[in-house]
Design a protein around this motif. Structure first.
Motif, PDB file in Angstrom:
ATOM      1  N   ARG A 188       0.708  -1.269  -0.083  1.00 42.95           N
ATOM      2  CA  ARG A 188      -0.022  -0.107   0.072  1.00 42.95           C
ATOM      3  C   ARG A 188       0.785   1.252   0.252  1.00 42.95           C
ATOM      4  NH1 ARG A 188      -2.278  -1.078   4.266  1.00 42.95           N
ATOM      5  NH2 ARG A 188      -0.861   0.322   5.641  1.00 42.95           N
ATOM      6  N   GLU A 189       1.840   1.341   0.948  1.00 39.58           N
ATOM      7  CA  GLU A 189       2.530   2.553   1.050  1.00 39.58           C
ATOM      8  C   GLU A 189       3.564   2.837  -0.155  1.00 39.58           C
ATOM      9  OE1 GLU A 189       2.264   4.726   2.992  1.00 39.58           O
ATOM     10  OE2 GLU A 189       0.707   3.584   4.566  1.00 39.58           O
ATOM     11  N   PHE A 190       3.994   1.660  -0.675  1.00 40.37           N
ATOM     12  CA  PHE A 190       5.007   2.018  -1.919  1.00 40.37           C
ATOM     13  C   PHE A 190       4.152   2.453  -3.171  1.00 40.37           C
ATOM     14  CE2 PHE A 190       8.722   0.070   0.300  1.00 40.37           C
ATOM     15  CZ  PHE A 190       9.771   1.001  -0.324  1.00 40.37           C
ATOM     16  N   GLU A 191       2.772   1.638  -3.321  1.00 43.55           N
ATOM     17  CA  GLU A 191       1.893   1.818  -4.492  1.00 43.55           C
ATOM     18  C   GLU A 191       1.490   3.368  -4.334  1.00 43.55           C
ATOM     19  OE1 GLU A 191      -1.605   0.198  -7.286  1.00 43.55           O
ATOM     20  OE2 GLU A 191      -1.334  -0.379  -5.078  1.00 43.55           O
ATOM     21  N   ARG A 210       4.278  10.218  -7.085  1.00 46.74           N
ATOM     22  CA  ARG A 210       5.333  10.531  -7.796  1.00 46.74           C
ATOM     23  C   ARG A 210       4.833  10.598  -9.365  1.00 46.74           C
ATOM     24  NH1 ARG A 210       7.403  13.163  -4.604  1.00 46.74           N
ATOM     25  NH2 ARG A 210       5.292  12.734  -3.567  1.00 46.74           N
ATOM     26  N   ARG A 211       4.030   9.746  -9.791  1.00 45.98           N
ATOM     27  CA  ARG A 211       3.169   9.985 -11.108  1.00 45.98           C
ATOM     28  C   ARG A 211       2.553  11.122 -11.208  1.00 45.98           C
ATOM     29  NH1 ARG A 211       1.842   7.773 -15.796  1.00 45.98           N
ATOM     30  NH2 ARG A 211       3.082   5.974 -15.703  1.00 45.98           N
ATOM     31  N   GLU A 269      12.731  11.775 -14.556  1.00 46.89           N
ATOM     32  CA  GLU A 269      13.344  11.247 -13.237  1.00 46.89           C
ATOM     33  C   GLU A 269      12.265  10.881 -12.002  1.00 46.89           C
ATOM     34  OE1 GLU A 269      17.398  14.428 -13.315  1.00 46.89           O
ATOM     35  OE2 GLU A 269      15.608  14.884 -12.287  1.00 46.89           O
ATOM     36  N   THR A 270      11.318  11.557 -12.148  1.00 44.21           N
ATOM     37  CA  THR A 270      10.113  11.349 -11.267  1.00 44.21           C
ATOM     38  C   THR A 270       9.193  10.188 -11.563  1.00 44.21           C
ATOM     39  OG1 THR A 270      10.138  13.673 -10.456  1.00 44.21           O
ATOM     40  CG2 THR A 270       8.400  12.439  -9.921  1.00 44.21           C
ATOM     41  N   LEU A 271       8.929   9.846 -12.758  1.00 47.30           N
ATOM     42  CA  LEU A 271       8.478   8.627 -13.390  1.00 47.30           C
ATOM     43  C   LEU A 271       9.276   7.511 -13.015  1.00 47.30           C
ATOM     44  CD1 LEU A 271       6.728   9.989 -16.809  1.00 47.30           C
ATOM     45  CD2 LEU A 271       5.648   8.625 -14.832  1.00 47.30           C
ATOM     46  N   MET A 272      10.698   7.717 -13.102  1.00 47.01           N
ATOM     47  CA  MET A 272      11.435   6.566 -12.912  1.00 47.01           C
ATOM     48  C   MET A 272      11.306   6.254 -11.225  1.00 47.01           C
ATOM     49  SD  MET A 272      13.421   4.437 -14.381  1.00 47.01           S
ATOM     50  CE  MET A 272      14.338   5.034 -15.673  1.00 47.01           C
ATOM     51  N   LYS A 273      11.309   7.314 -10.381  1.00 46.25           N
ATOM     52  CA  LYS A 273      11.004   6.811  -8.979  1.00 46.25           C
ATOM     53  C   LYS A 273       9.496   6.387  -9.036  1.00 46.25           C
ATOM     54  CE  LYS A 273      13.706  10.954  -7.569  1.00 46.25           C
ATOM     55  NZ  LYS A 273      14.383  10.572  -6.579  1.00 46.25           N
ATOM     56  N   ALA A 274       8.705   6.516  -9.878  1.00 47.00           N
ATOM     57  CA  ALA A 274       7.258   5.862  -9.584  1.00 47.00           C
ATOM     58  C   ALA A 274       7.327   4.274 -10.049  1.00 47.00           C
ATOM     59  CB  ALA A 274       6.032   6.848 -10.498  1.00 47.00           C
ATOM     60  N   TYR A 275       8.319   4.181 -11.060  1.00 45.33           N
ATOM     61  CA  TYR A 275       8.421   2.739 -11.401  1.00 45.33           C
ATOM     62  C   TYR A 275       9.087   1.987 -10.145  1.00 45.33           C
ATOM     63  CZ  TYR A 275      11.666  -0.849 -12.172  1.00 45.33           C
ATOM     64  OH  TYR A 275      12.476  -1.995 -12.009  1.00 45.33           O
ATOM     65  N   TYR A 276      10.014   2.677  -9.712  1.00 46.75           N
ATOM     66  CA  TYR A 276      10.819   2.050  -8.669  1.00 46.75           C
ATOM     67  C   TYR A 276       9.934   1.582  -7.450  1.00 46.75           C
ATOM     68  CZ  TYR A 276      14.744  -0.315  -6.734  1.00 46.75           C
ATOM     69  OH  TYR A 276      15.654  -1.148  -6.630  1.00 46.75           O
ATOM     70  N   CYS A 277       9.047   2.597  -7.451  1.00 45.63           N
ATOM     71  CA  CYS A 277       7.901   2.522  -5.954  1.00 45.63           C
ATOM     72  C   CYS A 277       7.009   1.112  -6.450  1.00 45.63           C
ATOM     73  CB  CYS A 277       7.032   3.681  -5.775  1.00 45.63           C
ATOM     74  SG  CYS A 277       8.030   4.897  -5.029  1.00 45.63           S
ATOM     75  N   TYR A 278       6.249   1.038  -7.734  1.00 46.77           N
ATOM     76  CA  TYR A 278       5.490   0.243  -8.188  1.00 46.77           C
ATOM     77  C   TYR A 278       6.310  -1.306  -8.282  1.00 46.77           C
ATOM     78  CZ  TYR A 278       2.453   3.997  -9.789  1.00 46.77           C
ATOM     79  OH  TYR A 278       1.723   5.064  -9.923  1.00 46.77           O
ATOM     80  N   PRO A 315      -1.963  -5.768 -12.281  1.00 45.35           N
ATOM     81  CA  PRO A 315      -1.893  -4.440 -12.178  1.00 45.35           C
ATOM     82  C   PRO A 315      -0.801  -3.773 -12.101  1.00 45.35           C
ATOM     83  CG  PRO A 315      -4.152  -5.262 -11.438  1.00 45.35           C
ATOM     84  CD  PRO A 315      -3.229  -6.498 -11.432  1.00 45.35           C
ATOM     85  N   LEU A 316       0.002  -4.163 -10.795  1.00 45.47           N
ATOM     86  CA  LEU A 316       1.297  -3.686 -10.483  1.00 45.47           C
ATOM     87  C   LEU A 316       2.208  -3.874 -11.577  1.00 45.47           C
ATOM     88  CD1 LEU A 316       1.472  -4.031  -6.960  1.00 45.47           C
ATOM     89  CD2 LEU A 316       1.641  -1.978  -7.948  1.00 45.47           C
ATOM     90  N   ILE A 317       2.264  -5.028 -12.366  1.00 47.42           N
ATOM     91  CA  ILE A 317       3.225  -5.114 -13.493  1.00 47.42           C
ATOM     92  C   ILE A 317       3.079  -4.009 -14.591  1.00 47.42           C
ATOM     93  CG2 ILE A 317       3.790  -6.762 -15.138  1.00 47.42           C
ATOM     94  CD1 ILE A 317       3.036  -9.042 -13.540  1.00 47.42           C
ATOM     95  N   ARG A 318       1.763  -3.794 -14.780  1.00 47.02           N
ATOM     96  CA  ARG A 318       1.432  -3.059 -15.903  1.00 47.02           C
ATOM     97  C   ARG A 318       1.925  -1.482 -15.486  1.00 47.02           C
ATOM     98  NH1 ARG A 318      -3.233  -6.229 -16.390  1.00 47.02           N
ATOM     99  NH2 ARG A 318      -4.379  -5.144 -14.918  1.00 47.02           N
ATOM    100  N   LYS A 319       1.610  -1.239 -14.281  1.00 44.52           N
ATOM    101  CA  LYS A 319       1.920   0.128 -13.760  1.00 44.52           C
ATOM    102  C   LYS A 319       3.474   0.167 -13.667  1.00 44.52           C
ATOM    103  CE  LYS A 319      -0.361   2.126 -10.434  1.00 44.52           C
ATOM    104  NZ  LYS A 319      -1.104   2.416  -9.202  1.00 44.52           N
ATOM    105  N   TYR A 320       4.364  -0.652 -13.479  1.00 43.46           N
ATOM    106  CA  TYR A 320       5.792  -0.339 -13.305  1.00 43.46           C
ATOM    107  C   TYR A 320       6.272  -0.496 -14.772  1.00 43.46           C
ATOM    108  CZ  TYR A 320       7.420  -5.209 -13.210  1.00 43.46           C
ATOM    109  OH  TYR A 320       7.676  -6.534 -13.401  1.00 43.46           O
ATOM    110  N   GLU A 321       5.941  -1.304 -15.416  1.00 41.45           N
ATOM    111  CA  GLU A 321       6.418  -1.293 -17.178  1.00 41.45           C
ATOM    112  C   GLU A 321       6.070  -0.231 -17.783  1.00 41.45           C
ATOM    113  OE1 GLU A 321       6.443  -6.158 -18.074  1.00 41.45           O
ATOM    114  OE2 GLU A 321       4.774  -5.026 -18.799  1.00 41.45           O
ATOM    115  N   THR A 322       4.782   0.485 -17.514  1.00 39.70           N
ATOM    116  CA  THR A 322       4.507   1.685 -18.300  1.00 39.70           C
ATOM    117  C   THR A 322       5.343   2.710 -17.720  1.00 39.70           C
ATOM    118  OG1 THR A 322       2.215   0.879 -18.552  1.00 39.70           O
ATOM    119  CG2 THR A 322       2.395   3.095 -18.557  1.00 39.70           C
ATOM    120  N   ALA A 323       5.450   3.045 -16.386  1.00 45.73           N
ATOM    121  CA  ALA A 323       6.114   4.178 -15.978  1.00 45.73           C
ATOM    122  C   ALA A 323       7.560   4.184 -16.126  1.00 45.73           C
ATOM    123  CB  ALA A 323       5.901   4.004 -14.311  1.00 45.73           C
TER     124      ALA A 323
END
Length: 400
Positions: free
Chosen positions: A59-62, A68-69, A86-95, A110-118
Motif C-alpha cells: 500500500r505505502e509503496f504504491e 510521484r506519477r 526522473e520522477t516517473l523513474m521513481k514511480a516505476y521503482y515504487c510500483y 495491475p502492478l506489473i502494468r503500472k511499473y512497466e508503463t512508468a
C-alpha cells in the motif's frame, strides 16, 4: 545446507527486522544513484510500514508511486521533461517494490502494468538511447532492453535472477555498465519479468534462451563474439554458468554468484519455510508463478534439475560473492572457481567494509559495476583486436 532460510544479506540490518523486507529495503537504497528513490523518500515510505506487514508495504509503496506519477505529470505539462522523467523513474521503482510482496492477489498483475508503463515513459522523457527488444525464442519471444554505447563498444548481456525483470537489471548493473562504455543488452529469460504471462517459466536448460539471445545479437547487430560477454545475477548466476558450458560465442562470463547446484541452495525444507514464514511467503507466490509450479514441493523438485559443471566452461570467467550471503552461496562460488579449467579466471569476495557484501551487491551497485567492467576491460580485446594494454589477468583475487 545448514541455513534454515534463504539468506541473502545477514551481516548488517539496515532498517527492518524481517530479513526479506530489509533485503528489499537495501536493494532500494542501492538504486538511488541510478534513478530510484532518494534517501529522504525511501525512509519516508519505510517509516510508514509496520515491520513484517506486507499489505502495508504494498500500500505505502504504491501510494507513494502514484504521488510521484502525479508530480511527474504536472512537471511534464510545464515542459520540465527531465524532472518529469526522473520522477516517473521513481514511480516505476515504487510500483516494482510494491509488487515484491503483492503475492498473487488482485494487485499483482495491475502492478506489473503500472511499473512497466512508468519505466517506458521515464525512458522516453529522459531521452535514453534505449531500445526495446523482442528476441525470437522457440515460437515465442523474450523481452529485452538494449542500451547502445556506440559502434566500437563491447556488448554485455545481462541476465537477472528469480525475483527480477529487465527493469531491475537496468538499475542494478545495466545503466552503470553503459556509463562505463558497454552496450548493455538486458533480456528476461523464461520465468523472469512478465514472461509467465506469455506462458514462459523457469527452465533448467538455460543454454536454449541464452543461445537465442546470442543468435539475435549476431544476426541483427553483427555482434563480434570476441567482444561479447555475459553477466548473471543470483539465479542468473546459474543461468549463465549453465549456458557457457556449451555456448562458445561468449568471450567472457561473470556471475554473482555462480550457482552450480540450485537444489543444494534451496532444498525442500528451505523452500517450505519460504512458503510459510515472514514476508517471504508473499514473494514465494511470485516464485510459484514464475516456475509454473503449484506447490513448494514441486518447486523444490524443479530446482534439483538446475545443475552446472565448471569443467565444461571454456571462456574467461569472473566469480563474485558477498561475505554476507549464505555460506552455501560462498561455498559454491569457491568450488566453481576452483573447478574452472580456464587460464583467465578470478574470484572476488566482498566484505562488509566494501558496502557490497549482500547478495548480488544490491547494497552497492557502483562497486559491482567497477568489479565487472574493470575486469572485462582487461579481458576483452580492444576494437583493433589487440589485447588491453593492462593485459588479461588470471588467478584467485580475494579483495577486501
Amino acid at each position: 545446507m545448514n541455513d534454515k532460510k534463504l539468506q541473502r544479506s545477514d551481516s548488517t540490518r539496515y532498517y527492518l527486522d524481517d530479513p526479506d523486507m530489509d533485503f528489499i529495503f537495501q536493494w532500494s537504497a542501492g538504486a538511488a544513484k541510478t534513478g530510484g528513490l532518494d534517501a529522504g523518500e525511501l525512509f519516508h515510505v519505510a517509516a510508514r510500514i509496520k515491520d513484517g506487514d506486507t499489505a502495508g508495504w504494498v500500500r505505502e509503496f504504491e501510494t507513494y508511486g502514484d504521488g510521484r506519477r502525479e508530480l511527474a505529470e504536472t512537471w511534464r505539462r510545464r515542459g520540465w521533461r527531465r524532472s518529469a522523467g526522473e520522477t516517473l523513474m521513481k514511480a516505476y521503482y515504487c510500483y516494482r517494490q510494491a509488487w515484491q510482496f503483492a503475492g498473487r492477489g488482485e494487485l499483482f498483475e495491475p502492478l506489473i502494468r503500472k511499473y512497466e508503463t512508468a519505466f517506458a515513459e521515464a525512458v522516453d522523457l529522459l531521452g535514453l538511447p534505449l531500445e526495446y527488444l523482442e528476441v525470437p525464442f522457440e515460437g515465442n519471444s523474450l523481452p529485452g532492453l538494449r542500451l547502445d554505447a556506440g559502434p566500437d563498444a563491447p556488448t554485455l548481456i545481462v541476465i537477472g535472477g528469480g525475483d527480477t525483470g529487465r527493469e531491475d537489471m537496468y538499475h542494478l548493473i545495466g545503466y552503470n555498465a553503459w556509463q562505463r562504455g558497454y552496450t548493455t543488452v538486458i533480456v528476461d529469460m523464461p520465468g523472469q519479468g512478465s514472461t509467465p504471462l506469455r506462458g514462459l517459466h523457469f527452465m533448467a536448460e538455460t543454454e536454449r534462451p541464452i543461445g537465442a539471445v546470442v543468435d539475435h545479437l549476431v544476426g541483427t547487430y553483427r555482434q563480434d563474439p570476441a567482444r561479447l560477454a555475459i553477466v548473471g545475477m543470483s539465479g542468473g548466476g546459474y543461468m549463465v554458468s549453465r549456458a557457457v558450458m556449451t555456448e562458445r560465442r561468449l568471450a567472457a562470463c561473470v556471475a554473482s554468484t555462480p550457482v552450480s547446484d540450485m537444489g543444494q541452495i534451496l532444498p525442500v525444507g528451505v523452500v517450505r519455510a519460504m512458503a510459510t514464514e515472514g514476508a517471504m511467503r508473499d514473494s514465494f507466490q511470485m516464485y510459484l508463478w514464475r516456475s509454473g509450479c503449484a506447490t513448494p514441493e514441486e518447486f523444490a523438485e524443479l530446482l534439483t534439475t538446475f545443475r552446472a559443471d565448471p569443467a565444461q566452461v571454456r571462456c574467461a570467467y569472473l566469480s563474485i560473492a558477498g561475505t554476507g550471503e549464505s555460506p552455501t552461496f560462498l561455498e559454491q562460488a569457491r568450488r566453481w572457481h576452483d573447478g574452472l579449467p580456464v587460464a583467465t579466471k578470478a574470484l572476488v569476495e566482498l566484505d562488509a567494509a566494501s558496502g557490497a557484501d549482500a547478495h548480488c551487491q544490491i547494497n552497492n551497485p557502483t562497486r559491482l559495476a567497477q568489479e565487472i567492467c574493470g575486469w572485462l576491460d582487461e579481458v576483452l580485446p580492444r576494437p583493433t583486436g589487440l589485447a588491453s594494454a593492462k593485459g588479461a589477468r588470471s588467478g584467485n583475487f580475494h579483495r577486501e
